[in-house]
Design an enzyme around this catalytic site. Structure first.
Site, PDB file in Angstrom:
ATOM      1  N   ASP A 187       0.863  -1.241   0.056  1.00 29.15           N
ATOM      2  CA  ASP A 187      -0.049   0.094  -0.050  1.00 29.15           C
ATOM      3  C   ASP A 187       0.714   1.325   0.002  1.00 29.15           C
ATOM      4  O   ASP A 187       2.178   1.356   0.409  1.00 29.15           O
ATOM      5  CB  ASP A 187      -0.972  -0.012   1.285  1.00 29.15           C
ATOM      6  N   ASN A 233     -11.357  -1.959  -5.315  1.00 30.13           N
ATOM      7  CA  ASN A 233     -10.505  -1.111  -5.977  1.00 30.13           C
ATOM      8  C   ASN A 233     -11.088  -0.684  -7.374  1.00 30.13           C
ATOM      9  O   ASN A 233     -10.597   0.094  -7.979  1.00 30.13           O
ATOM     10  CB  ASN A 233      -9.048  -1.690  -6.368  1.00 30.13           C
TER      11      ASN A 233
HETATM   12  C1  IPE Z   1      -5.558  -2.631  -0.149  1.00 32.97           C
HETATM   13  O1  IPE Z   1      -5.222  -1.214  -0.294  1.00 32.97           O
HETATM   14  C2  IPE Z   1      -5.642  -3.347  -1.619  1.00 32.97           C
HETATM   15  C3  IPE Z   1      -4.374  -3.559  -2.149  1.00 32.97           C
HETATM   16  C4  IPE Z   1      -3.074  -3.146  -1.774  1.00 32.97           C
HETATM   17  C5  IPE Z   1      -4.477  -3.877  -3.436  1.00 32.97           C
HETATM   18  P1  IPE Z   1      -6.231  -0.114  -0.556  1.00 32.97           P
HETATM   19  O2  IPE Z   1      -5.484   1.304  -0.536  1.00 32.97           O
HETATM   20  O3  IPE Z   1      -7.297  -0.510  -1.597  1.00 32.97           O
HETATM   21  O4  IPE Z   1      -6.888  -0.231   0.759  1.00 32.97           O
HETATM   22  P2  IPE Z   1      -7.805   0.960   1.757  1.00 32.97           P
HETATM   23  O5  IPE Z   1      -8.721   1.651   0.869  1.00 32.97           O
HETATM   24  O6  IPE Z   1      -6.693   1.979   2.197  1.00 32.97           O
HETATM   25  O7  IPE Z   1      -8.546   0.269   2.782  1.00 32.97           O
HETATM   26  C1  IPE Z   2      -1.801   0.203  -3.573  1.00 32.55           C
HETATM   27  O1  IPE Z   2      -1.480   1.610  -3.457  1.00 32.55           O
HETATM   28  C2  IPE Z   2      -1.780  -0.478  -4.883  1.00 32.55           C
HETATM   29  C3  IPE Z   2      -3.280  -0.761  -5.174  1.00 32.55           C
HETATM   30  C4  IPE Z   2      -4.189  -0.624  -4.190  1.00 32.55           C
HETATM   31  C5  IPE Z   2      -3.512  -1.139  -6.356  1.00 32.55           C
HETATM   32  P1  IPE Z   2      -2.687   2.653  -3.451  1.00 32.55           P
HETATM   33  O2  IPE Z   2      -2.996   2.904  -4.913  1.00 32.55           O
HETATM   34  O3  IPE Z   2      -3.595   2.247  -2.543  1.00 32.55           O
HETATM   35  O4  IPE Z   2      -1.929   3.834  -2.843  1.00 32.55           O
HETATM   36  P2  IPE Z   2      -2.469   4.784  -1.863  1.00 32.55           P
HETATM   37  O5  IPE Z   2      -2.802   4.038  -0.745  1.00 32.55           O
HETATM   38  O6  IPE Z   2      -3.726   5.547  -2.556  1.00 32.55           O
HETATM   39  O7  IPE Z   2      -1.402   5.821  -1.525  1.00 32.55           O
HETATM   40 MG    MG Z   3      -4.132   2.533  -0.475  1.00 34.94          MG
END
Ligand code: IPE
Ligand code: IPE
Ligand code: MG
Length: 267
Positions: free
Chosen positions: A32, A80
């Site tokens: 993340d 997502n």
């Molecule tokens: C979890 O991260 C999903 C992945 C890393 C693929 P998110 O960024 O989607 O989760 P939330 O929204 O912070 O809970």
């Molecule tokens: C994780 O990074 C990757 C996916 C969820 C695909 P994020 O895209 O959630 O990055 P932040 O949390 O918005 O910084």
């Molecule tokens: Mg994230």
């Protein structure tokens, strides 16, 4: 000393602190912070996702070298899809691109790759690449990389419940025969022991619908580092921290080498 040498020295110093007998067999990672990393640099979020791929390569190598056997990474959750179409499309293209470019190396490294999640909504080209990658590497038994794509823990549990309900309705199994072992055998991770360690980067302290069943007794390590800045040193720190934990599984004694319930699905 140049930067590479400094990092190498840091790795060696940390490696010395690791008990090779207590390396987790299965590590799960919520990768993340890609978007925030890019935004902080004044870049589009896609730059963070691109950089994140290189980090995954580094951690895959590091975990394999350390003696782990399975790495399960959260690449795209069922939630997502709520992101802007532009970002969703970018991620889907990135999966295809990475598979095309990296699959030969993954195979040469004797790594098996598996995708975990409902792949139905993905484009046919990506589904084909996934199918080819899985079948090319299916006999590699040194290391398993599970990529969770369109994965949701609740959806997985509902899928199992549906399967069991229909078998019960057709008389194949009795409701009284439903137990944890049967449930486990129908999960998308069946045959793989539960992760001993869950790492989440970017400082967020939540599970976000990841492996809800499988994480029942995993140790959780939160790294403040955003995924694109995560590296082998940060990974080794997580392993060292994990090795300092007392895993009691509800009991009184610490049972570091035991798996949750020590079911036949754990080695
Ligand atoms: C979890 O991260 C999903 C992945 C890393 C693929 P998110 O960024 O989607 O989760 P939330 O929204 O912070 O809970
Ligand atoms: C994780 O990074 C990757 C996916 C969820 C695909 P994020 O895209 O959630 O990055 P932040 O949390 O918005 O910084
Ligand atoms: Mg994230």
């Amino acid at each position: 000393m140049n930067l590479e040498k400094i990092i190498d020295k840091k790795n060696t110093d940390l490696s010395k602190k690791i008990d090779k007998q207590k390396v987790p067999e299965h590590v799960a990672i919520i990768m993340d912070g890609n978007g925030r990393w890019a935004t902080k640099k004044g870049l589009a979020r896609s730059f963070g996702h691109n950089k994140g791929v290189n980090v995954l390569k580094e951690i895959l190598k590091a975990s394999k070298n350390l003696g782990c056997k399975v790495l399960t990474v959260y690449a795209f959750s069922t939630e997502n899809w709520t992101r802007p179409t532009k970002e969703v499309d970018f991620l889907i293209n990135l999966f295809s691109e990475v598979l095309e470019k990296q699959i030969d190396e993954i195979h040469q490294e004797s790594i098996r790759i598996k995708f975990i999640g409902d792949l139905t909504p993905f484009p046919a080209t990506l589904k084909k690449l996934i199918q080819n990658a899985e079948s090319l590497t299916k006999n590699n038994n040194t290391f398993l990389l599970n990529v969770c794509a369109n994965y949701g823990g609740r959806q997985e549990i509902v899928k199992v419940a549906k399967e069991i309900a229909s078998k019960s309705l057709s008389g194949e199994i009795k409701p009284s025969e439903v137990n944890e072992e049967l449930f486990n055998s129908k999960l998308l991770t069946s045959g793989i022991k539960d992760p001993e360690l869950l790492i989440r980067t970017s400082g967020e302290k939540r599970i976000s619908n990841f492996l809800l069943w499988q994480l029942a007794y995993s140790e959780i390590y939160i790294s403040e580092v955003l995924w694109p800045d995560f590296n082998e040193v940060e990974f080794l720190k997580a392993i060292i921290d994990y090795q300092s934990r007392n895993r009691r599984f509800g009991g009184i004694e610490s049972l570091p080498n035991k798996s949750f319930k020590d079911s036949k699905y754990s080695s």
